[in-house]
Design a protein around this motif. Structure first.
Motif, PDB file in Angstrom:
ATOM      1  N   PHE A 298      -4.845  -5.414 -10.159  1.00 31.79           N
ATOM      2  CA  PHE A 298      -5.293  -4.947  -8.642  1.00 31.79           C
ATOM      3  C   PHE A 298      -4.262  -4.757  -7.906  1.00 31.79           C
ATOM      4  O   PHE A 298      -3.869  -5.678  -7.530  1.00 31.79           O
ATOM      5  CB  PHE A 298      -6.347  -6.110  -8.237  1.00 31.79           C
ATOM      6  CG  PHE A 298      -7.596  -6.348  -9.149  1.00 31.79           C
ATOM      7  CD1 PHE A 298      -7.419  -7.442 -10.057  1.00 31.79           C
ATOM      8  CD2 PHE A 298      -8.917  -5.805  -8.733  1.00 31.79           C
ATOM      9  CE1 PHE A 298      -8.584  -7.627 -10.641  1.00 31.79           C
ATOM     10  CE2 PHE A 298     -10.018  -6.093  -9.415  1.00 31.79           C
ATOM     11  CZ  PHE A 298      -9.919  -7.230 -10.626  1.00 31.79           C
ATOM     12  N   ASN A 299      -3.857  -3.463  -7.761  1.00 33.67           N
ATOM     13  CA  ASN A 299      -2.721  -3.114  -6.911  1.00 33.67           C
ATOM     14  C   ASN A 299      -3.431  -2.511  -5.842  1.00 33.67           C
ATOM     15  O   ASN A 299      -4.214  -2.095  -5.626  1.00 33.67           O
ATOM     16  CB  ASN A 299      -1.934  -1.853  -7.631  1.00 33.67           C
ATOM     17  CG  ASN A 299      -0.681  -1.889  -6.497  1.00 33.67           C
ATOM     18  OD1 ASN A 299      -0.064  -2.543  -6.227  1.00 33.67           O
ATOM     19  ND2 ASN A 299      -0.439  -0.546  -6.205  1.00 33.67           N
ATOM     20  N   ILE A 300      -2.971  -3.042  -4.297  1.00 35.85           N
ATOM     21  CA  ILE A 300      -3.668  -2.685  -3.075  1.00 35.85           C
ATOM     22  C   ILE A 300      -2.893  -1.922  -2.072  1.00 35.85           C
ATOM     23  O   ILE A 300      -1.630  -2.457  -2.056  1.00 35.85           O
ATOM     24  CB  ILE A 300      -4.136  -4.176  -2.630  1.00 35.85           C
ATOM     25  CG1 ILE A 300      -4.976  -5.002  -3.644  1.00 35.85           C
ATOM     26  CG2 ILE A 300      -5.099  -3.900  -1.235  1.00 35.85           C
ATOM     27  CD1 ILE A 300      -4.975  -6.438  -3.072  1.00 35.85           C
ATOM     28  N   GLU A 301      -3.091  -0.646  -1.493  1.00 38.66           N
ATOM     29  CA  GLU A 301      -2.207   0.025  -0.926  1.00 38.66           C
ATOM     30  C   GLU A 301      -3.184   0.437   0.332  1.00 38.66           C
ATOM     31  O   GLU A 301      -4.146   1.193   0.004  1.00 38.66           O
ATOM     32  CB  GLU A 301      -1.919   1.163  -1.703  1.00 38.66           C
ATOM     33  CG  GLU A 301      -0.645   1.079  -2.508  1.00 38.66           C
ATOM     34  CD  GLU A 301       0.368   1.791  -1.874  1.00 38.66           C
ATOM     35  OE1 GLU A 301       0.270   1.892  -0.610  1.00 38.66           O
ATOM     36  OE2 GLU A 301       1.465   2.141  -2.513  1.00 38.66           O
ATOM     37  N   MET A 302      -2.678   0.212   1.260  1.00 43.35           N
ATOM     38  CA  MET A 302      -3.597   1.233   2.442  1.00 43.35           C
ATOM     39  C   MET A 302      -4.867   0.789   2.619  1.00 43.35           C
ATOM     40  O   MET A 302      -5.605   1.519   2.427  1.00 43.35           O
ATOM     41  CB  MET A 302      -3.020   2.702   2.786  1.00 43.35           C
ATOM     42  CG  MET A 302      -1.342   2.763   2.529  1.00 43.35           C
ATOM     43  SD  MET A 302      -0.842   4.544   2.589  1.00 43.35           S
ATOM     44  CE  MET A 302      -1.199   4.930   0.958  1.00 43.35           C
ATOM     45  N   ILE A 303      -5.104  -0.402   3.058  1.00 46.88           N
ATOM     46  CA  ILE A 303      -6.579  -0.709   3.345  1.00 46.88           C
ATOM     47  C   ILE A 303      -6.891  -1.014   4.608  1.00 46.88           C
ATOM     48  O   ILE A 303      -7.984  -1.658   5.037  1.00 46.88           O
ATOM     49  CB  ILE A 303      -6.985  -1.854   2.532  1.00 46.88           C
ATOM     50  CG1 ILE A 303      -6.238  -3.016   2.696  1.00 46.88           C
ATOM     51  CG2 ILE A 303      -7.141  -1.494   0.876  1.00 46.88           C
ATOM     52  CD1 ILE A 303      -6.842  -4.375   2.214  1.00 46.88           C
TER      53      ILE A 303
ATOM     54  N   SER B 225       1.719   4.810  -7.128  1.00 42.37           N
ATOM     55  CA  SER B 225       2.060   3.603  -6.594  1.00 42.37           C
ATOM     56  C   SER B 225       2.381   2.588  -7.811  1.00 42.37           C
ATOM     57  O   SER B 225       2.362   3.053  -8.886  1.00 42.37           O
ATOM     58  CB  SER B 225       0.816   3.046  -5.894  1.00 42.37           C
ATOM     59  OG  SER B 225       1.214   1.608  -5.152  1.00 42.37           O
ATOM     60  N   ASP B 226       2.568   1.372  -7.340  1.00 40.83           N
ATOM     61  CA  ASP B 226       3.249   0.624  -8.594  1.00 40.83           C
ATOM     62  C   ASP B 226       2.216   0.076  -9.786  1.00 40.83           C
ATOM     63  O   ASP B 226       2.692  -0.295 -10.910  1.00 40.83           O
ATOM     64  CB  ASP B 226       3.508  -0.980  -7.965  1.00 40.83           C
ATOM     65  CG  ASP B 226       4.748  -0.637  -7.131  1.00 40.83           C
ATOM     66  OD1 ASP B 226       5.718   0.088  -7.354  1.00 40.83           O
ATOM     67  OD2 ASP B 226       4.925  -1.248  -5.863  1.00 40.83           O
ATOM     68  N   ASN B 227       1.118   0.437  -9.601  1.00 42.23           N
ATOM     69  CA  ASN B 227       0.149   0.262 -10.682  1.00 42.23           C
ATOM     70  C   ASN B 227       0.264   1.221 -11.964  1.00 42.23           C
ATOM     71  O   ASN B 227       0.328   0.889 -13.259  1.00 42.23           O
ATOM     72  CB  ASN B 227      -1.399   0.642 -10.122  1.00 42.23           C
ATOM     73  CG  ASN B 227      -1.613   2.281 -10.116  1.00 42.23           C
ATOM     74  OD1 ASN B 227      -1.017   2.428  -8.924  1.00 42.23           O
ATOM     75  ND2 ASN B 227      -2.181   2.958 -11.002  1.00 42.23           N
ATOM     76  N   ALA B 228       1.017   2.286 -11.644  1.00 42.62           N
ATOM     77  CA  ALA B 228       1.266   3.252 -12.680  1.00 42.62           C
ATOM     78  C   ALA B 228       2.210   2.774 -13.687  1.00 42.62           C
ATOM     79  O   ALA B 228       2.297   3.083 -14.906  1.00 42.62           O
ATOM     80  CB  ALA B 228       1.964   4.852 -12.238  1.00 42.62           C
ATOM     81  N   THR B 229       3.374   1.892 -13.190  1.00 37.80           N
ATOM     82  CA  THR B 229       4.233   1.178 -13.924  1.00 37.80           C
ATOM     83  C   THR B 229       3.652   0.428 -15.262  1.00 37.80           C
ATOM     84  O   THR B 229       4.025   0.339 -16.352  1.00 37.80           O
ATOM     85  CB  THR B 229       5.098   0.479 -13.136  1.00 37.80           C
ATOM     86  OG1 THR B 229       5.849   1.077 -12.089  1.00 37.80           O
ATOM     87  CG2 THR B 229       6.524  -0.112 -13.853  1.00 37.80           C
TER      88      THR B 229
ATOM     89  N   ALA C 173      -4.591  -0.964 -15.048  1.00 38.97           N
ATOM     90  CA  ALA C 173      -3.670  -1.134 -13.747  1.00 38.97           C
ATOM     91  C   ALA C 173      -4.225  -0.027 -12.692  1.00 38.97           C
ATOM     92  O   ALA C 173      -3.922   1.157 -12.988  1.00 38.97           O
ATOM     93  CB  ALA C 173      -2.472  -1.004 -14.018  1.00 38.97           C
ATOM     94  N   HIS C 174      -4.885  -0.422 -11.731  1.00 45.56           N
ATOM     95  CA  HIS C 174      -5.254   0.605 -10.775  1.00 45.56           C
ATOM     96  C   HIS C 174      -5.080   0.105  -9.256  1.00 45.56           C
ATOM     97  O   HIS C 174      -4.663  -0.996  -9.235  1.00 45.56           O
ATOM     98  CB  HIS C 174      -7.106   0.585 -10.657  1.00 45.56           C
ATOM     99  CG  HIS C 174      -7.511   1.074 -12.170  1.00 45.56           C
ATOM    100  ND1 HIS C 174      -7.698   2.376 -12.351  1.00 45.56           N
ATOM    101  CD2 HIS C 174      -7.771   0.165 -13.185  1.00 45.56           C
ATOM    102  CE1 HIS C 174      -8.501   2.510 -13.866  1.00 45.56           C
ATOM    103  NE2 HIS C 174      -8.149   1.128 -14.153  1.00 45.56           N
ATOM    104  N   THR C 175      -5.061   1.288  -8.371  1.00 45.09           N
ATOM    105  CA  THR C 175      -4.970   0.864  -6.992  1.00 45.09           C
ATOM    106  C   THR C 175      -6.101   0.943  -6.144  1.00 45.09           C
ATOM    107  O   THR C 175      -6.628   2.054  -6.455  1.00 45.09           O
ATOM    108  CB  THR C 175      -3.703   1.926  -6.481  1.00 45.09           C
ATOM    109  OG1 THR C 175      -2.501   1.649  -7.064  1.00 45.09           O
ATOM    110  CG2 THR C 175      -3.549   1.763  -4.826  1.00 45.09           C
TER     111      THR C 175
END
Ligand code: ZN
Length: 336
Positions: A209-214, A264-268, A276-278
């Protein structure tokens, strides 16, 4: 009928228990952490800067307070690694992991903490956000402000990750091992996530669970967010199902043209097959403060942000409990 009644009762009590436990995710704490991470004295948290190191130290101190374990029995929450800095013909800095290259040796740190799983300790669930941002710049300066605070990008996601660590540590019932990671240098090319992804066998990672801009309201309004790369695994559907009847909603990423899954880092981790999702609320077609000095805490809807953190906690229930396992990413379908 009797059985139905009993099942209904059990369902109601499970749901009320889950909803009640959400009180652990307190707005006051979310505000405190977000305020510190996005303050001017963090100087925009640019990788390889003093402000960045200060932010890493703060996150580590929060992990210590929560009582997280250190990664693989190490002696620090800081996961520090070397890189080589080179300057190219245009006088721009380039960074490489190849330590045999000529140049200045420099260091970066991720911050990583762990809650071991009770019955499935070798199955990992990762919660992450990147704590670096883009630093100080006088280009497009408005109101004499040169500090890019990155309150939304991604102090918000980092705050969420810390709040989730607090939440799951208090619940103390995770069957899988939970890994909390604040990644460094996302804005410079994802160096932190790249280093992190080499520290374990990706087959062990059940979900990320990658979290970006919430920190702003999504295009659907309050209490809703979206999941990037929704069609790449069935994890999104799983999270949606866990939110049924909770008042929260997760949608598929409505900005497919923007390729957010790859940004974002999920792609790695996804490139290694990990589901792996954001998760984000950012209106990517109309955020006025994106990558600007004006990405300040005053523009953040803290109350809604705190609710989104609760939604992520609820959505992850089955995965954390080891009862749900998302499908893997088909790496051959990914863009290079
Ligand atoms: Zn970001």
């Amino acid at each position: 009928m009797k059985h139905y009644f009993l099942i209904t009762l059990i369902l109601i009590s499970v749901n009320t228990y889950a909803q009640k436990s959400l009180n652990i995710i307190k707005l006051k704490e979310t505000k405190r952490i977000e305020t510190i991470l996005s303050a001017d004295d963090m100087l925009g948290r640019r990788a390889f800067s003093a402000g960045n190191e200060k932010a890493a130290a703060f996150i580590a101190s929060e992990f210590e307070k929560i009582g997280l374990q250190k990664w693989k029995g190490g002696d620090s929450y800081l996961q520090t690694f070397p890189m080589v800095k080179k300057t190219n013909a245009n006088n721009r800095s380039m960074f490489t992991f190849d330590l045999t290259q000529q140049g200045e040796q420099v260091k970066l740190s991720n911050v990583v903490g762990v809650i071991p799983g009770k019955s499935k300790p070798n199955e990992y669930v990762i919660f992450s956000g990147h704590f670096d941002h883009i630093g100080i710049s006088t280009r497009n300066m408005q109101n004499n402000d040169s500090i890019f605070n990155g309150a939304n990008d991604d102090a918000a996601g980092t705050t969420a990750m810390i709040m989730l660590a607090k939440y799951f540590k208090k619940l103390n019932n995770n069957e899988r091992t939970l890994v909390f990671a604040a990644f460094n240098a996302e804005e410079m090319g994802g160096f932190g996530a790249t280093y992190f992804s080499k520290q374990f066998d990706p087959a062990q990672v059940v979900a990320m669970f990658n979290i970006e801009m919430i920190g702003t309201e999504s295009k659907w309004g309050k209490n809703s967010a979206y999941i990037t790369g929704f069609e790449k695994t069935n994890m999104g559907e799983m999270l949606q199902k866990n939110l049924t009847g909770t008042g929260f909603e997760f949608h598929a990423d409505p900005y497919p043209d923007q390729q957010l899954f790859y940004r974002s880092d999920n792609a790695t981790l996804a490139r290694l097959g990990v589901p792996a999702h954001t998760i984000s609320t950012s209106k990517m077609d109309s955020e006025p403060n994106y990558h600007k000095a004006s990405d300040e805490i005053s523009t953040i809807d803290l109350k809604n942000m705190n609710e989104i953190i609760k939604a992520i906690a609820l959505s992850s229930r089955g995965i954390v409990a080891g009862t749900e396992t998302p499908t893997r990413v088909d790496t051959s379908s990914l863009k290079r």
